[in-house]
Design an enzyme around this catalytic site. Sequence first.
Site, short mmCIF file in Angstrom:
data_model
loop_
_atom_site.label_atom_id
_atom_site.label_comp_id
_atom_site.label_asym_id
_atom_site.label_seq_id
_atom_site.Cartn_x
_atom_site.Cartn_y
_atom_site.Cartn_z
N CYS A 1 -18.60 -6.37 2.26
CA CYS A 1 -17.77 -6.35 1.06
C CYS A 1 -16.37 -6.78 1.51
CB CYS A 1 -17.75 -4.94 0.47
SG CYS A 1 -16.59 -4.73 -0.90
N CYS B 1 0.79 -1.22 0.00
CA CYS B 1 0.00 0.00 0.00
C CYS B 1 0.83 1.28 0.00
CB CYS B 1 -0.93 0.00 1.21
SG CYS B 1 -1.95 1.48 1.28
N CYS C 1 -18.23 4.48 -2.78
CA CYS C 1 -17.47 3.94 -1.65
C CYS C 1 -16.47 4.97 -1.15
CB CYS C 1 -16.73 2.68 -2.10
SG CYS C 1 -15.86 1.88 -0.76
#
Length: 337
Positions: A208, A80, A117
């Site tokens: 999710c 990330c 989102c």
Amino acid sequence: MTTQTVQFLRPSKSADSAKPSGIAQRWSVDEVEALFKLPFADLLYQAQQVHREHFDVNAVQLSTLLSIKSGGCTEDCGYCPQSAFNSAGVEDQEMLKLEAVVKAARAAQQKGAGRFCMGAAWREPSDADMASVVKMVEAVRDLGMETCATLGMLSEEHVEQLREAGLDYYNHNLDSAPDFYGEIITTRDYQDRLDTLERVRRAGINVCSGGIVGMGESLTQRAGLIAQLANLNPYPESVPINNLVKVEGTAMGNAADLDPLDFVRTIAVARITMPKARVRLSAGRQQMSDAVQALCFLAGANSMFYGERLLTTGNPDVERDRALLDKLGMYPLAEKM
Ligand code: SF4
């Protein structure tokens, strides 16, 4: 001419037997790995059959993702660029203002997205963060869009606040198989993720959850991720499958490329093991050819991120996506008449 019998793989008879944790183990890792090893045509045929049983195969659900708070995250996720442990150059920014979020949601809606989102680079939100996020969720809902948030770990209290705000989906990925997870993240463990998902599920918010492939995991570990997701009880309503985006300055910046056909296989296996889930093409789509994306749809993908950016990495532009859907005779879910 000979007729070949197609080998169909199903969950084992032990599907309904409860594990000690009380979670029904529908799929063993071996069974999922066996799916991965099917001849490609047989795998796609089975995935197509499952897909057609539960969905209009030409409709695709479009989600747009907005980073409401970027950079400076205290977690050490090796893939990330937002982690403070990596040197990818994503600055620690303040949270976006409510007006900016509503403006972005409205623009996404006008371009055809049905779900919006909101993602924040946190280990977990503070109470003050939550107060702002709740207002964002309410405002996006007022536009008539489905709402989703991805904010890291959640306490019972924060889950309850999101439920009261009317949040439709909460995203929290398992990322990888339990036995590979320690290679990519050390600052929180697998059980933390399962606990957050359990709180979200108990509150009645749709789940999710998916993962990332192409991080150097073995085939068995890839199967382990899918088995873990499929054995959640119930399995997630949305399953984002990400192909690692290699960002310079992250620990995985030099990972070996995943064969695109192995990515397609992962989509097909997710479809077969989680028949009613929205299986989403997520990160890594910008690097995929139209042909590979078409194979993913054939393998059972029926959702994708839509819009030029994901949290901090790129995504195909809207025009390219609309052209691709047109070429394939597909249409966004929200636009079906
Ligand atoms: S993936 Fe999420 S939790 Fe991990 S470093 Fe990035 S923003 Fe933080």
